[in-house]
Structure formats: C-alpha cells, structure tokens
Design a protein around this motif. Structure first.
Motif, PDB file in Angstrom:
ATOM      1  N   ILE A 178       0.842  -1.207   0.000  1.00 46.60           N
ATOM      2  CA  ILE A 178       0.000   0.000   0.000  1.00 46.60           C
ATOM      3  C   ILE A 178       0.868   1.243   0.000  1.00 46.60           C
ATOM      4  O   ILE A 178       0.645   2.189  -0.786  1.00 46.60           O
ATOM      5  CB  ILE A 178      -0.940  -0.015   1.225  1.00 46.60           C
ATOM      6  CG1 ILE A 178      -1.964  -1.145   1.112  1.00 46.60           C
ATOM      7  CG2 ILE A 178      -1.653   1.332   1.372  1.00 46.60           C
ATOM      8  CD1 ILE A 178      -2.823  -1.324   2.350  1.00 46.60           C
ATOM      9  N   LEU A 179       1.867   1.272   0.875  1.00 46.82           N
ATOM     10  CA  LEU A 179       2.702   2.461   0.998  1.00 46.82           C
ATOM     11  C   LEU A 179       3.569   2.682  -0.242  1.00 46.82           C
ATOM     12  O   LEU A 179       3.843   3.829  -0.627  1.00 46.82           O
ATOM     13  CB  LEU A 179       3.579   2.351   2.243  1.00 46.82           C
ATOM     14  CG  LEU A 179       2.822   2.290   3.581  1.00 46.82           C
ATOM     15  CD1 LEU A 179       3.782   2.133   4.738  1.00 46.82           C
ATOM     16  CD2 LEU A 179       1.974   3.551   3.773  1.00 46.82           C
ATOM     17  N   LYS A 180       3.993   1.600  -0.872  1.00 47.80           N
ATOM     18  CA  LYS A 180       4.828   1.723  -2.068  1.00 47.80           C
ATOM     19  C   LYS A 180       3.994   1.806  -3.349  1.00 47.80           C
ATOM     20  O   LYS A 180       4.544   1.850  -4.449  1.00 47.80           O
ATOM     21  CB  LYS A 180       5.796   0.540  -2.143  1.00 47.80           C
ATOM     22  CG  LYS A 180       6.823   0.512  -1.023  1.00 47.80           C
ATOM     23  CD  LYS A 180       7.747  -0.683  -1.149  1.00 47.80           C
ATOM     24  CE  LYS A 180       8.783  -0.701  -0.026  1.00 47.80           C
ATOM     25  NZ  LYS A 180       9.697   0.439  -0.097  1.00 47.80           N
ATOM     26  N   LYS A 181       2.646   1.789  -3.176  1.00 48.55           N
ATOM     27  CA  LYS A 181       1.722   1.922  -4.310  1.00 48.55           C
ATOM     28  C   LYS A 181       1.969   0.849  -5.379  1.00 48.55           C
ATOM     29  O   LYS A 181       2.033   1.128  -6.587  1.00 48.55           O
ATOM     30  CB  LYS A 181       1.805   3.320  -4.915  1.00 48.55           C
ATOM     31  CG  LYS A 181       1.374   4.428  -3.947  1.00 48.55           C
ATOM     32  CD  LYS A 181       1.469   5.784  -4.587  1.00 48.55           C
ATOM     33  CE  LYS A 181       0.830   6.852  -3.713  1.00 48.55           C
ATOM     34  NZ  LYS A 181       1.402   6.909  -2.339  1.00 48.55           N
ATOM     35  N   VAL A 182       2.107  -0.395  -4.916  1.00 46.74           N
ATOM     36  CA  VAL A 182       2.315  -1.523  -5.818  1.00 46.74           C
ATOM     37  C   VAL A 182       0.965  -1.951  -6.385  1.00 46.74           C
ATOM     38  O   VAL A 182      -0.030  -2.028  -5.662  1.00 46.74           O
ATOM     39  CB  VAL A 182       2.972  -2.701  -5.070  1.00 46.74           C
ATOM     40  CG1 VAL A 182       3.065  -3.923  -5.955  1.00 46.74           C
ATOM     41  CG2 VAL A 182       4.351  -2.300  -4.564  1.00 46.74           C
ATOM     42  N   MET A 183       0.921  -2.226  -7.670  1.00 42.13           N
ATOM     43  CA  MET A 183      -0.292  -2.741  -8.314  1.00 42.13           C
ATOM     44  C   MET A 183      -0.223  -4.268  -8.344  1.00 42.13           C
ATOM     45  O   MET A 183       0.785  -4.852  -8.741  1.00 42.13           O
ATOM     46  CB  MET A 183      -0.423  -2.190  -9.733  1.00 42.13           C
ATOM     47  CG  MET A 183      -0.524  -0.673  -9.802  1.00 42.13           C
ATOM     48  SD  MET A 183      -2.053  -0.050  -9.072  1.00 42.13           S
ATOM     49  CE  MET A 183      -3.212  -0.446 -10.391  1.00 42.13           C
ATOM     50  N   LEU A 184      -1.288  -4.903  -7.909  1.00 38.97           N
ATOM     51  CA  LEU A 184      -1.329  -6.361  -7.837  1.00 38.97           C
ATOM     52  C   LEU A 184      -1.854  -6.949  -9.136  1.00 38.97           C
ATOM     53  O   LEU A 184      -2.619  -6.315  -9.867  1.00 38.97           O
ATOM     54  CB  LEU A 184      -2.220  -6.805  -6.681  1.00 38.97           C
ATOM     55  CG  LEU A 184      -1.794  -6.321  -5.292  1.00 38.97           C
ATOM     56  CD1 LEU A 184      -2.818  -6.736  -4.247  1.00 38.97           C
ATOM     57  CD2 LEU A 184      -0.421  -6.870  -4.919  1.00 38.97           C
ATOM     58  N   SER A 185      -1.452  -8.182  -9.385  1.00 38.34           N
ATOM     59  CA  SER A 185      -1.910  -8.895 -10.583  1.00 38.34           C
ATOM     60  C   SER A 185      -2.759 -10.096 -10.169  1.00 38.34           C
ATOM     61  O   SER A 185      -2.873 -10.429  -8.991  1.00 38.34           O
ATOM     62  CB  SER A 185      -0.707  -9.375 -11.401  1.00 38.34           C
ATOM     63  OG  SER A 185       0.037 -10.346 -10.674  1.00 38.34           O
ATOM     64  N   ALA A 186      -3.339 -10.781 -11.145  1.00 35.04           N
ATOM     65  CA  ALA A 186      -4.159 -11.956 -10.858  1.00 35.04           C
ATOM     66  C   ALA A 186      -3.319 -13.061 -10.210  1.00 35.04           C
ATOM     67  O   ALA A 186      -3.818 -13.829  -9.375  1.00 35.04           O
ATOM     68  CB  ALA A 186      -4.811 -12.465 -12.142  1.00 35.04           C
ATOM     69  N   ALA A 187      -2.042 -13.148 -10.588  1.00 24.71           N
ATOM     70  CA  ALA A 187      -1.175 -14.181 -10.008  1.00 24.71           C
ATOM     71  C   ALA A 187      -0.928 -13.951  -8.522  1.00 24.71           C
ATOM     72  O   ALA A 187      -0.658 -14.899  -7.775  1.00 24.71           O
ATOM     73  CB  ALA A 187       0.159 -14.227 -10.761  1.00 24.71           C
ATOM     74  N   ASP A 188      -1.016 -12.678  -8.089  1.00 24.78           N
ATOM     75  CA  ASP A 188      -0.770 -12.374  -6.676  1.00 24.78           C
ATOM     76  C   ASP A 188      -1.871 -12.928  -5.768  1.00 24.78           C
ATOM     77  O   ASP A 188      -1.658 -13.089  -4.566  1.00 24.78           O
ATOM     78  CB  ASP A 188      -0.674 -10.859  -6.463  1.00 24.78           C
ATOM     79  CG  ASP A 188       0.588 -10.284  -7.103  1.00 24.78           C
ATOM     80  OD1 ASP A 188       1.621 -10.982  -7.072  1.00 24.78           O
ATOM     81  OD2 ASP A 188       0.529  -9.160  -7.641  1.00 24.78           O
ATOM     82  N   ILE A 189      -3.034 -13.204  -6.328  1.00 24.44           N
ATOM     83  CA  ILE A 189      -4.121 -13.729  -5.498  1.00 24.44           C
ATOM     84  C   ILE A 189      -3.740 -15.067  -4.890  1.00 24.44           C
ATOM     85  O   ILE A 189      -4.088 -15.377  -3.742  1.00 24.44           O
ATOM     86  CB  ILE A 189      -5.416 -13.872  -6.337  1.00 24.44           C
ATOM     87  CG1 ILE A 189      -5.822 -12.515  -6.925  1.00 24.44           C
ATOM     88  CG2 ILE A 189      -6.548 -14.447  -5.508  1.00 24.44           C
ATOM     89  CD1 ILE A 189      -6.117 -11.471  -5.886  1.00 24.44           C
ATOM     90  N   ASP A 190      -3.008 -15.874  -5.643  1.00 26.48           N
ATOM     91  CA  ASP A 190      -2.606 -17.193  -5.141  1.00 26.48           C
ATOM     92  C   ASP A 190      -1.510 -17.105  -4.091  1.00 26.48           C
ATOM     93  O   ASP A 190      -1.207 -18.106  -3.429  1.00 26.48           O
ATOM     94  CB  ASP A 190      -2.138 -18.073  -6.302  1.00 26.48           C
ATOM     95  CG  ASP A 190      -3.254 -18.350  -7.305  1.00 26.48           C
ATOM     96  OD1 ASP A 190      -4.409 -18.470  -6.861  1.00 26.48           O
ATOM     97  OD2 ASP A 190      -2.964 -18.419  -8.517  1.00 26.48           O
ATOM     98  N   GLU A 191      -0.893 -15.922  -3.949  1.00 30.19           N
ATOM     99  CA  GLU A 191       0.190 -15.755  -2.987  1.00 30.19           C
ATOM    100  C   GLU A 191      -0.271 -15.112  -1.687  1.00 30.19           C
ATOM    101  O   GLU A 191       0.536 -14.857  -0.797  1.00 30.19           O
ATOM    102  CB  GLU A 191       1.306 -14.901  -3.604  1.00 30.19           C
ATOM    103  CG  GLU A 191       1.951 -15.537  -4.834  1.00 30.19           C
ATOM    104  CD  GLU A 191       3.044 -14.661  -5.432  1.00 30.19           C
ATOM    105  OE1 GLU A 191       3.330 -13.604  -4.821  1.00 30.19           O
ATOM    106  OE2 GLU A 191       3.603 -15.029  -6.476  1.00 30.19           O
ATOM    107  N   LEU A 192      -1.550 -14.824  -1.573  1.00 32.09           N
ATOM    108  CA  LEU A 192      -2.055 -14.227  -0.339  1.00 32.09           C
ATOM    109  C   LEU A 192      -1.831 -15.164   0.834  1.00 32.09           C
ATOM    110  O   LEU A 192      -1.945 -16.384   0.698  1.00 32.09           O
ATOM    111  CB  LEU A 192      -3.549 -13.912  -0.474  1.00 32.09           C
ATOM    112  CG  LEU A 192      -3.945 -12.886  -1.530  1.00 32.09           C
ATOM    113  CD1 LEU A 192      -5.467 -12.713  -1.555  1.00 32.09           C
ATOM    114  CD2 LEU A 192      -3.284 -11.545  -1.266  1.00 32.09           C
ATOM    115  N   PRO A 193      -1.491 -14.630   2.009  1.00 33.66           N
ATOM    116  CA  PRO A 193      -1.270 -15.493   3.182  1.00 33.66           C
ATOM    117  C   PRO A 193      -2.510 -16.328   3.495  1.00 33.66           C
ATOM    118  O   PRO A 193      -3.641 -15.846   3.401  1.00 33.66           O
ATOM    119  CB  PRO A 193      -0.977 -14.490   4.308  1.00 33.66           C
ATOM    120  CG  PRO A 193      -0.508 -13.258   3.622  1.00 33.66           C
ATOM    121  CD  PRO A 193      -1.246 -13.205   2.313  1.00 33.66           C
TER     122      PRO A 193
END
Length: 470
Positions: A409-424
């Motif tokens: 959030i602080l670094k304003k990173v944009m997430l991708s669909a692949a990041d959904i599988d990496e959620l804790p």
C-alpha cells in the motif's frame, strides 16, 4: 451381587430411572451433534464464499487491466488497500474438535471464525455471531449437562436407601447373621448399581464419537471416560457415606438432595457471583466507544499520523516523493493509531478475564461439578483455553496479513491476478495434547481425592452402623 441384581430387576424403579438417564443422554448427544453440524456447515459456507470471491477477483483483474471494466480507486482489485480490506479478505476458522458434540460449553458464545482484513483487529475480533438469545441465556442441553446435573441425581436415586431399606424391611440383621461383614454386603449391593449406571454413561459418548467419525481422538475419549467414572464415583461414595450414618431412607434422600444442591448449584453460583465481583469485566460499550473515539481522532490527524508512521518505518516509504497521500496510505496510519489507543481497554479486559479464570481455578475444587465441567469443556474443545489459543493464532495471522499488504500500500504496488494465489493463508493449529492432558490430570486428582476421602469415611462409619432395631 447376583441376588442384588435380581432385586433390582424385580423392583424396576432403578431400571426405569436408568432408562430415563439413557434417553436424556441420547437427546443431549443429539443436541450436541446438531450444534457441531451447524458449525461445520457455517465454516464450509464461509470458506466456499471466500473461494468464490477470490476466483471472481482473479477473473476481474485482467478485465480491469485491459480496460474492459471501469472501477473506482476504492474498488479496484489491483490496489492492495482495496483488495486487503474487501474482496481479498480471508477467514480464520476454529473447527469443532472430534469430541465437540459431547459438550457445547461456551462455544456458542465464542466466535469460531473471523474475516480478517487490513483494518485494525478490533474490526473483526469484536464482531458478533447471530445466535438465538434464549440459547445464549439458558445454555444448550448437551451430553455434558446430563452428566453434570442428571447423572448424580440418578446415582443418588438408585443408592439413597442402599442399607436403610434392608434395615427398615427387617432383613439386614438376618443377612448379617451370615458370615459376611456390613461393608462387604454394602459393596455387593452397590456394585450392580455402579455397573448399571456407569456403563450407560460411558457407552453413549463412545458410540456418539464413533458415529461422528472422531478418528484420532482416542486419548481424549479415554480421558473423558476417566472423568465420567471419577465424577460418578464421588456421588456413589457420597451415597454410601450418607447411608452409613444409620438414618432412615427419607432422611438419606433429603440429605443427599441437599448435598447435590450444594455441590452442583449453590457453590458454582456463589463462585460465579464472587468472581464477577472480584474481577468485574469492563463494559463492552466502553470498548465500542473507545474504538469509535480513537478512530475519529486518528482520522482527523491522518496526514500527521502517516508522516510519523513513515518516520518509524522508513523502509516502507514510497519510492516517489511528494504529492498528497492517498486514502489507502492514510488508513494504514489510522488503523495503527486506533489499535494503540484502544489497546489499554483490551489489556484491562484481558487482565480481568485472566483474574476471573485464576479465581475459578483456585476455588473450583470446592465443587466436583465445577471440576468435571471444566474437564468436559476442555476435552470437547469448548473451553476458554482453546478459544484463547485460537485468538492468538488469529492475531498472528492478522499481523501476517497486514505485513503482506501494508508495504505494498505504501509503495503503491499494483497487484496482478497471479498475486491472489500468494495471499497469506490460515491453518488452525490444535492445542498440544500434552497441555490438555496436564490440565485433565489435575482435574482427575481433584475428583479422586474427595472420592477417596468420602469413601474412607463411609467405610469407617459402616463399622459403627447401628444394626439394633433392624
């Protein structure tokens, strides 16, 4: 024992009372099974909703990236502040234990699942479970309730005239004219009753756990049986001791009823009142008000709090300098400030609850019913200890969840669909059996020592039993 069994069969009253106990145990077990089934269905529905929601997010992100779908900054699933607080949120769940159907305990008061977001932990730890208020007020009629309240009554109903009936019928002196001592005769009359009642009280829980597929719970089930036998033995020993006073059957019945009322109702009620008076828990309204005030104050100082937060965590500062902070970055600082402001209220609440538990642990041995209830709840996974164990894991997962999203959030990173599988992800870790066994060992000692003491006194008094007038 053989002739006493014939007497019991001819009398029918003890068999009828025991049959009623069996029906109550079956109904209590069915109620407990219904509650466990409801919990499992609720957890399955929550996890199913989570899977569908994350799958929808995974499908939506490519459409937003391609410009096929227009979304605002508050609903853009690529933004970590939007995903972490809403569509990406995950559940932490505490499944019912293998013996959960045997004792509901306070599991209908404690939430067994939370929806974790990037907000402060008060947003999910203080959520309410919608439940029938009548159930919450009166508790559930489960198998443990039957064992705690009705099981002793059946034992006393079958044993209050163990010796007095022989004396009043004029057969005691005749029986003792044979080469047999009164303690031996008493045991011969007692053991068929013990077998009749105990087998029923032990067998039904074993069958219920077996039908429920409680694999891997053999040790817990054995401990449950041990607590049941120890608790029942206390009441049988008490019945023998009262019989050994040499009073009439009605007097024995009144004395045993008074002792049941003392140990099962009066002492627990007095201890409950004393605990609440000694360690009053802060009002829930106070917690809600403190959270609201802290949140409003933090929101008004959002920019200053964010600057202070980034000073304390320079590694999380965005790469690009300048520009007004967006809503997501401000909310990070606001959530942190709200948690700090509310923490003293939570600490005071936890301290009072811990004080209550210490006081209960200290005085519970005044009543075998309190000792047995704590043991049953512990074995069924419906105790405060297991709930605190779950809360600690939920808190740990919340920190892990925020640790994943806050830097993005602080670094304003944009997430991708692949990041959904990496959620804790969360996986509940059950308490170590050694911890539960340690608490149960103390409970068994607390039940066995009074039983041995009362049994010893009863045996001594039998030696001075007034046979005259039989």
């Amino acid at each position: 024992m053989k002739y006493e069994w014939r007497n019991l069969s001819a009398d029918r009253t003890p068999l009828t009372i025991t049959l009623l106990l069996g029906l109550a145990l079956v109904y209590g077990g069915w109620n407990g099974w219904q509650w466990v089934s409801f919990q499992r269905a609720t957890i399955a529905a929550a996890l199913g909703e989570e899977r569908e929601r994350l799958a929808a997010v995974r499908t939506e992100i490519p459409k937003v990236e391609a410009g096929e779908r227009k979304v605002s900054a508050f609903t853009d699933p690529r933004l970590p502040q939007a995903l972490g607080r809403g569509p990406g949120a995950r559940y932490v769940v505490m499944p019912p234990s293998a013996l959960g159907a045997l004792a509901v305990g306070q599991s209908d008061l404690y939430p067994y699942y939370f929806k974790v977001t990037t907000g402060s932990k008060q947003t999910f730890l203080n959520s309410d479970e919608i439940e029938n208020p009548v159930h919450l007020l009166a508790g559930r009629f489960d198998l443990a309730f039957v064992l705690l309240y009705l099981f002793p009554l059946v034992i006393l109903a079958c044993s209050y005239n163990l010796i007095s009936a022989e004396k009043e019928g004029g057969t005691l002196a005749l029986a003792l004219s044979q080469p047999i001592a009164l303690p031996v005769l008493t045991m011969g009359k007692l053991l068929p009753r013990v077998g009749l009642v105990m087998v029923l009280a032990v067998l039904l829980p074993v069958v219920l756990v077996g039908l429920g597929g409680g694999g891997g719970a053999e040790v817990r089930l054995l401990l449950w049986v041990a607590v049941t036998v120890a608790y029942g033995s206390f009441w049988f020993a008490l019945a023998v001791a009262v019989n050994a006073w040499g009073r009439s059957s009605p007097t024995n019945a009144m004395a045993l009823a008074g002792l049941w009322l003392l140990f099962v109702v009066v002492i627990p009620a007095v201890l409950n009142v004393g605990v609440k008076a000694a360690y009053p828990v802060p009002s829930r309204v106070e917690l809600i008000q403190a959270t609201r005030v802290a949140g409003d104050a933090a929101t008004r100082q959002g920019a200053q709090l964010l600057a202070r937060y980034l000073e304390d965590h320079p590694e999380m500062a965005p790469a690009e300098k300048g520009g007004a902070p967006d809503f997501g970055t401000v909310q990070v600082a606001v959530s942190e400030a709200t948690e700090r402001a509310v923490q003293p209220v939570l600490d005071r609440f936890d301290a009072q609850v811990a004080g209550q538990q210490r006081m209960v642990d200290r005085f519970r041995f005044l009543s075998p019913a309190i000792v047995a209830q704590s043991a049953f709840n512990d074995l069924a996974g419906a105790s405060a200890d297991r709930y605190q164990h779950f809360l600690a894991q939920a808190d740990e997962y919340h920190r892990q969840w925020r640790g994943y999203f806050v830097p993005r959030i602080l670094k304003k990173v944009m997430l991708s669909a692949a990041d959904i599988d990496e959620l804790p992800t969360f996986r509940y870790r059950e308490e170590e059996l050694s911890e539960v066994a340690g608490r149960l060992g103390l409970a068994l000692v607390g039940l066995s020592l009074p039983t041995l003491l009362v049994g010893f006194l009863g045996w001594r008094w039998l030696g001075r039993y007034p046979i005259a007038g039989a």
